[in-house]
Design a protein around this motif. Structure first.
Motif, PDB file in Angstrom:
ATOM      1  N   VAL A  74       0.876  -1.170   0.000  1.00 32.77           N
ATOM      2  CA  VAL A  74       0.000   0.000   0.000  1.00 32.77           C
ATOM      3  C   VAL A  74       0.917   1.224   0.000  1.00 32.77           C
ATOM      4  O   VAL A  74       1.811   1.333   0.845  1.00 32.77           O
ATOM      5  N   ALA A  75       0.730   2.100  -0.962  1.00 32.15           N
ATOM      6  CA  ALA A  75       1.616   3.273  -1.055  1.00 32.15           C
ATOM      7  C   ALA A  75       0.852   4.481  -1.590  1.00 32.15           C
ATOM      8  O   ALA A  75      -0.008   4.345  -2.465  1.00 32.15           O
ATOM      9  N   THR A  76       1.184   5.633  -1.036  1.00 33.40           N
ATOM     10  CA  THR A  76       0.643   6.904  -1.500  1.00 33.40           C
ATOM     11  C   THR A  76       1.538   7.416  -2.629  1.00 33.40           C
ATOM     12  O   THR A  76       2.764   7.370  -2.518  1.00 33.40           O
ATOM     13  N   LEU A  77       0.907   7.878  -3.696  1.00 31.89           N
ATOM     14  CA  LEU A  77       1.644   8.462  -4.819  1.00 31.89           C
ATOM     15  C   LEU A  77       1.323   9.952  -4.835  1.00 31.89           C
ATOM     16  O   LEU A  77       0.154  10.332  -4.752  1.00 31.89           O
ATOM     17  N   GLN A  78       2.347  10.778  -4.891  1.00 26.12           N
ATOM     18  CA  GLN A  78       2.113  12.228  -4.870  1.00 26.12           C
ATOM     19  C   GLN A  78       2.929  12.907  -5.956  1.00 26.12           C
ATOM     20  O   GLN A  78       4.136  12.675  -6.077  1.00 26.12           O
ATOM     21  N   CYS A  79       2.266  13.745  -6.744  1.00 27.79           N
ATOM     22  CA  CYS A  79       2.984  14.494  -7.774  1.00 27.79           C
ATOM     23  C   CYS A  79       3.804  15.595  -7.115  1.00 27.79           C
ATOM     24  O   CYS A  79       3.345  16.235  -6.166  1.00 27.79           O
ATOM     25  N   SER A 125      -2.838  10.382  -4.047  1.00 24.78           N
ATOM     26  CA  SER A 125      -3.814   9.307  -3.859  1.00 24.78           C
ATOM     27  C   SER A 125      -3.057   8.099  -3.316  1.00 24.78           C
ATOM     28  O   SER A 125      -1.825   8.056  -3.376  1.00 24.78           O
ATOM     29  N   THR A 126      -3.827   7.125  -2.817  1.00 23.00           N
ATOM     30  CA  THR A 126      -3.203   5.931  -2.229  1.00 23.00           C
ATOM     31  C   THR A 126      -3.852   4.681  -2.826  1.00 23.00           C
ATOM     32  O   THR A 126      -5.077   4.636  -2.943  1.00 23.00           O
ATOM     33  N   ILE A 163       8.732  11.169  -5.216  1.00 18.89           N
ATOM     34  CA  ILE A 163       7.812  11.914  -6.072  1.00 18.89           C
ATOM     35  C   ILE A 163       7.254  10.992  -7.168  1.00 18.89           C
ATOM     36  O   ILE A 163       7.958  10.099  -7.663  1.00 18.89           O
ATOM     37  N   GLY A 164       5.994  11.251  -7.542  1.00 24.30           N
ATOM     38  CA  GLY A 164       5.318  10.397  -8.513  1.00 24.30           C
ATOM     39  C   GLY A 164       6.068  10.254  -9.823  1.00 24.30           C
ATOM     40  O   GLY A 164       5.968   9.220 -10.499  1.00 24.30           O
ATOM     41  N   ALA A 165       6.843  11.277 -10.209  1.00 19.87           N
ATOM     42  CA  ALA A 165       7.514  11.260 -11.517  1.00 19.87           C
ATOM     43  C   ALA A 165       8.488  10.095 -11.669  1.00 19.87           C
ATOM     44  O   ALA A 165       8.809   9.690 -12.790  1.00 19.87           O
ATOM     45  N   ARG A 166       8.984   9.546 -10.553  1.00 21.42           N
ATOM     46  CA  ARG A 166       9.929   8.420 -10.677  1.00 21.42           C
ATOM     47  C   ARG A 166       9.198   7.079 -10.825  1.00 21.42           C
ATOM     48  O   ARG A 166       9.832   6.064 -11.095  1.00 21.42           O
ATOM     49  N   TRP A 195       4.929   4.243   3.946  1.00 23.78           N
ATOM     50  CA  TRP A 195       4.749   4.853   2.613  1.00 23.78           C
ATOM     51  C   TRP A 195       3.335   5.333   2.346  1.00 23.78           C
ATOM     52  O   TRP A 195       2.962   5.565   1.199  1.00 23.78           O
ATOM     53  N   THR A 196       2.526   5.465   3.404  1.00 27.55           N
ATOM     54  CA  THR A 196       1.144   5.894   3.177  1.00 27.55           C
ATOM     55  C   THR A 196       0.803   7.129   4.002  1.00 27.55           C
ATOM     56  O   THR A 196       1.404   7.383   5.042  1.00 27.55           O
ATOM     57  N   TRP A 197      -0.182   7.849   3.505  1.00 22.82           N
ATOM     58  CA  TRP A 197      -0.661   9.018   4.243  1.00 22.82           C
ATOM     59  C   TRP A 197      -1.354   8.586   5.518  1.00 22.82           C
ATOM     60  O   TRP A 197      -1.752   7.433   5.676  1.00 22.82           O
TER      61      TRP A 197
END
Ligand code: MTE
Length: 372
Positions: free
Chosen positions: A93-98, A124-125, A207-210, A315-317
């Motif tokens: 479970v991981a949050t992705l953030q731009c 978002s997660t 960061i989401g870009a990776r 790795w989550t909010w």
């Protein structure tokens, strides 16, 4: 580029698998933010998960698709989806953030031309499933000189100079951490086209870009990738001209910094003075957790500690809430978070303004009017 998000009146479900409440900045490439109500859930549904693209979404035939693993490896690989499914399946479970999340607050300080004016919902997660990147790299046998792992997607972006596929790289130490996945599923469903089908990278805490989508190629290298988007996602000094800087200028972004958002009350809400519940989420980034979130309703003179959910993993909010007494008249709510290394958010967007508008981790400020 659109200056304000719009709610689409066509059926987004048919096109990108998204609900009509998504806040859409651009149709092509599709760039849309998670609606505020959906940010309160621990796991974001597929139809409300934010979507960030630099080129049209490619539709890839997974049967003929192959992943190449090459560069500084002993055994270059060419893997089909069936080959990948023979590795041990893992779920994280991981949050992705731009990196551009909350750019809108920076734009209020000074304009940032040519960039998407994201609000607080470019985050978002999900529950991601796939294979550990470390296992695939072990099969290929990375050589001792390999210091960075490079990812290249199938989408060719005209926003890059020169136009090129989207790509990025991360150091070997992160790439071989157990949480980094090559994911084929999201919330127990096949990865949707908008999120990188058939296979994408998930780099939790970065960061989401990776987290490169529509992955086609992994390369082990001595240096970070020279892909346009590796350099683009960097923080420049406030006085720099983004058109004039070179690829190595600025601070290349990797791990996310601690930040938080207020979800309730909503912006410009009218509420009666007196006790009210304030709630939101915080995200620590990297492999840190959120240690504390405080809220103030009096411009920071006094602070109320919030009830903070324990971390599901690093790795989550984490969501939080507190009862706060609102004064009559115009009020400003402020929320600020600390991470497990005692790093705290910047006080205001002025402190962190940068010419491309990345990494805004200033404390959350919310204006509301309190009338009986
Ligand atoms: N991968 C490819 N191939 N092309 C892209 O445009 N965008 C990146 C990343 N991976 C991108 C990509 C950025 S900037 C972010 S924030 C995340 O994907 C967004 O992932 P999502 O669209 O699944 O939310």
């Amino acid at each position: 580029m659109a200056s304000a998000p719009k709610v689409m009146d066509i059926d987004l479900m048919d096109i990108w698998g998204k609900c009509n409440e998504m806040l859409v900045y651009q149709d092509e490439p599709y760039n849309a933010e998670t609606p505020p109500g959906a940010l309160a859930a621990q796991i974001t549904s597929l139809d409300t998960f934010y979507s960030r693209n630099h080129a049209p979404i490619p539709r890839i035939d997974s049967a003929s698709w192959r992943l190449r693993v090459e560069g500084l490896v002993d055994r270059p690989l060419e893997l089909s989806m069936d080959d990948l499914h023979r590795f041990t399946e893992r779920t994280v479970v991981a949050t992705l953030q731009c990196a551009g999340n909350r750019r809108a607050d920076l734009i209020e300080v000074r304009e940032i031309p040519g960039q998407v004016p994201w609000g607080p919902g470019a985050i978002s997660t999900a529950r991601w499933s796939g294979v550990s990147l470390a296992e695939v790299l072990a099969k290929a046998g990375t050589q001792p000189e390999a210091a960075h792992i490079t990812f290249t997607g199938a989408d060719v972006s005209q926003q890059a100079a020169p136009p090129q596929p989207f790509g990025g790289s991360i150091p070997v130490a992160k790439a071989t951490s157990s949480e980094v996945l090559l994911a084929w599923a999201m919330n127990d469903q096949a990865l949707p086209a908008a999120h990188g089908a058939p296979l994408r990278v998930i780099v939790p805490g970065w960061i989401g870009a990776r987290s490169v989508k529509w992955l086609q190629r992994i390369s082990a290298q001595a240096e970070p990738t020279d892909n346009y988007f590796q350099a683009e996602y960097s923080v420049l000094p406030p006085e720099a001209d983004p058109e004039a800087v070179g690829p190595g200028d600025g601070i290349t972004l990797g791990p996310v910094a601690i930040h938080c958002a207020i979800l309730r009350p909503a912006r410009n809400d009218h509420l009666p003075p007196g006790p009210t519940e304030v709630s939101g989420f915080a995200f620590a980034g990297d492999d840190r957790t959120v240690a504390r979130v405080d809220v103030s309703a009096d411009h920071g003179s006094t602070w109320t500690p919030t009830d903070l959910d324990p971390p599901e993993n690093p790795w989550t909010w984490q969501h939080w809430r507190a009862m706060v007494t609102l004064p009559p008249g115009e009020a400003e709510l402020i929320a600020r978070a600390w991470d497990s290394t005692a790093a705290v958010q910047a006080e205001s967007p002025e402190t962190v303004w940068n010419p491309r508008g990345y990494a805004n981790n200033a404390a959350a400020h919310l204006h509301i009017t309190c009338r009986p």
